[in-house]
Design a protein around this motif. Structure first.
Motif, mmCIF file in Angstrom:
data_model
loop_
_atom_site.group_PDB
_atom_site.id
_atom_site.type_symbol
_atom_site.label_atom_id
_atom_site.label_comp_id
_atom_site.label_asym_id
_atom_site.label_seq_id
_atom_site.Cartn_x
_atom_site.Cartn_y
_atom_site.Cartn_z
ATOM 1 N N GLY A 157 0.814 -1.213 0.000
ATOM 2 C CA GLY A 157 0.000 0.000 0.000
ATOM 3 C C GLY A 157 0.842 1.254 0.000
ATOM 4 O O GLY A 157 0.584 2.193 -0.759
ATOM 5 N N SER A 158 1.902 1.264 0.836
ATOM 6 C CA SER A 158 2.680 2.496 0.927
ATOM 7 C C SER A 158 3.482 2.726 -0.341
ATOM 8 O O SER A 158 3.739 3.873 -0.711
ATOM 9 N N ILE A 159 3.897 1.661 -1.005
ATOM 10 C CA ILE A 159 4.599 1.843 -2.291
ATOM 11 C C ILE A 159 3.654 2.517 -3.296
ATOM 12 O O ILE A 159 4.023 3.456 -4.000
ATOM 13 N N ARG A 160 2.397 2.052 -3.288
ATOM 14 C CA ARG A 160 1.421 2.637 -4.195
ATOM 15 C C ARG A 160 1.230 4.136 -3.915
ATOM 16 O O ARG A 160 1.174 4.955 -4.818
ATOM 17 N N LEU A 161 1.193 4.479 -2.607
ATOM 18 C CA LEU A 161 1.047 5.892 -2.223
ATOM 19 C C LEU A 161 2.244 6.705 -2.706
ATOM 20 O O LEU A 161 2.107 7.806 -3.248
ATOM 21 N N GLY A 162 3.429 6.118 -2.504
ATOM 22 C CA GLY A 162 4.652 6.808 -2.918
ATOM 23 C C GLY A 162 4.645 7.066 -4.414
ATOM 24 O O GLY A 162 4.992 8.157 -4.873
ATOM 25 N N ILE A 163 4.223 6.047 -5.157
ATOM 26 C CA ILE A 163 4.199 6.203 -6.620
ATOM 27 C C ILE A 163 3.207 7.299 -7.019
ATOM 28 O O ILE A 163 3.518 8.158 -7.848
ATOM 29 N N ALA A 164 2.032 7.310 -6.379
ATOM 30 C CA ALA A 164 1.036 8.340 -6.698
ATOM 31 C C ALA A 164 1.610 9.727 -6.446
ATOM 32 O O ALA A 164 1.519 10.633 -7.287
ATOM 33 N N LEU A 165 2.241 9.882 -5.295
ATOM 34 C CA LEU A 165 2.818 11.176 -4.920
ATOM 35 C C LEU A 165 3.899 11.588 -5.934
ATOM 36 O O LEU A 165 3.946 12.727 -6.390
ATOM 37 N N ALA A 166 4.745 10.605 -6.283
ATOM 38 C CA ALA A 166 5.837 10.890 -7.214
ATOM 39 C C ALA A 166 5.288 11.306 -8.573
ATOM 40 O O ALA A 166 5.802 12.244 -9.195
ATOM 41 N N LEU A 167 4.226 10.635 -9.027
ATOM 42 C CA LEU A 167 3.663 10.973 -10.335
ATOM 43 C C LEU A 167 3.160 12.413 -10.362
ATOM 44 O O LEU A 167 3.408 13.158 -11.308
#
Lengths: 205, 224
Positions: free
Chosen positions: B3-13
């Motif tokens: 889940g946190s990887i997904r959040l990180g990716i969203a933020l990075a995008l």
């Protein structure tokens, strides 16, 4: 269409960000010592608000709830920096006189508040009308307050001297205490106006 | 974890998207902002030295004589081959934050003019320094920065003695005077070290350097 119009109207009197919601006051008090600044700040705010609401409303389904605040800040900061750069390039005098308050739009509660409370839950069209209504509500109050302060405190409007030469400007109005006083009077005027409008609405119904 | 990887990716995008759009706007406005700054500076340089045809950047070789005042840049005004004087852009603290002045120093070690480029002091009080309608000498219509024109750098530069203060704004008056003095001293020092003194000036300039050294030391400390 009717509900869009209603959303638009909310920001101007009923939910005016400065006079009713009373958010984003610090920069509003600081830059309203002359009309050019008030107008410039109002337009800059409206621009950032409009585009932030559009983008956030468009992406509201893909923004994960737990990191929404940092994402909002990134989007708002990007638009604010754009306004800052464009102002520096095309309106250098205005940009100079507003100084630090343009970059500070990033942390202005009005934008954060509208994005969180409205754009992140609504479709694009209502978000556009909400941002325009809030922006116009903010801008008219900024212009009105700065007009009173500039006329009494400097004897001019938008830099054009209006008062007779014998008029000695009342410095108090340019200084922060005068800003608070004028602001307070506008708040009471708006509450009076709202009361009056409520009454006519009831009579009509 | 997933889940946190997904959040990180969203933020990075989102950050990447914001960066890319900012880069575009920056690329469009960059040139224009630089041109605007250059134009504003050139206009004030031309204003100080109306006969100046060429302004040579000497920022690298000038040093401030007062640690409280920074020299942002300096220009040597030239008309053809002849030098007219120096324009020193100096910044120092005032009541409402940083103040930036452009000080013109003539070859005869007098002040050719002072222009206020940036000042954020209280409107109606300290800000009167940049108000073209505020006169410290109402009879001769001399503004606060205007009164420095023609002063020699050997003058004392003391507010309320040889410098007229702005009413109720002693802090601004003192701060601006300190910046003018520091800029003028730095400019004079640069002229000393250069070979540019106009021929008639050379003898007086060398005799001047001794007195300047002994005089500027107590004043820089006193000014702060």
């Amino acid at each position: 269409m009717k509900s869009l119009w209603k959303t638009f109207k909310q920001g101007i009197i009923y939910e005016n960000p400065l006079l009713m919601l009373m958010i984003g006051l610090c920069s509003a008090l600081a830059v309203t010592s002359n009309v050019a600044n008030g107008l410039g700040m109002g337009l800059a705010m409206t621009f950032v608000l409009l585009f932030s609401e559009i983008v956030i409303s468009l992406f509201r389904k893909v923004i994960p709830n737990s990191v929404r605040i940092p994402i909002f800040i990134i989007i708002i900061a990007a638009f604010t920096t754009m306004v800052d750069l464009v102002m520096k390039a095309y309106f250098p005098d205005l940009s100079k006189s507003m100084g630090v308050f343009i970059p500070l739009i990033v942390v202005n509660c009005i934008i954060m508040g509208r994005v969180e409370a409205f754009a992140s839950k609504q479709k694009v069209m209502p978000a556009i009308f909400d941002s325009l209504g809030m922006g116009l509500g903010y801008t008219w109050v900024m212009i009105a307050i700065s007009a009173v302060r500039e006329l009494l405190g400097n004897g001019s409007l938008a830099g054009i001297p209006l008062m007779p030469a014998s008029y000695k400007p009342i410095l108090f109005f340019i200084l922060p205490p005068g800003g608070f006083l004028v602001f307070g009077l506008f708040i009471s005027f708006n509450i009076w106006l709202k009361g009056k409008m409520d009454k006519t609405a009831k009579e009509r119904a | 974890m997933k889940g946190s990887i997904r959040l990180g990716i969203a933020l990075a995008l989102f950050a990447v998207g914001a960066c890319a759009s900012l880069a575009v706007v920056y690329a469009i406005t960059e040139e224009r902002i630089a041109a605007q700054d250059q134009m504003a500076l050139e206009a004030s340089l031309q204003d100080l030295f109306p006969q100046g045809e060429l302004f040579e950047d000497i920022s690298a070789s000038i040093a401030s004589t007062n640690p409280g005042v920074t020299i942002q840049s300096a220009f040597l005004a030239k008309q053809g081959e002849a030098s007219l004087g120096l324009a020193v852009k100096a910044a120092g603290p005032s009541y409402g934050g940083q103040a930036v002045l452009l000080v013109g120093v003539g070859l005869n070690r007098s002040i050719a003019g002072v222009r206020i480029l940036e000042l954020n002091d209280t409107a109606g009080l300290g800000a009167n320094a940049k108000n073209p309608g505020y006169y410290v000498d109402k009879v001769n219509k001399v503004t606060f920065p205007g009164q420095f024109t023609g002063k020699f750098i050997t003058d004392p530069f003391v507010v309320k003695s040889d410098v007229v203060a702005i009413t109720a704004s002693t802090i601004t008056s003192t701060a601006l005077t300190t910046i003018v003095k520091a800029a003028a001293d730095s400019g004079a020092l640069w002229l000393e070290n250069s070979t540019l003194a106009s021929p008639a000036d050379v003898s007086s300039a060398t005799s001047y350097s001794g007195s300047a050294a002994s005089e500027s030391a107590p004043e820089t400390t006193g000014g702060n």
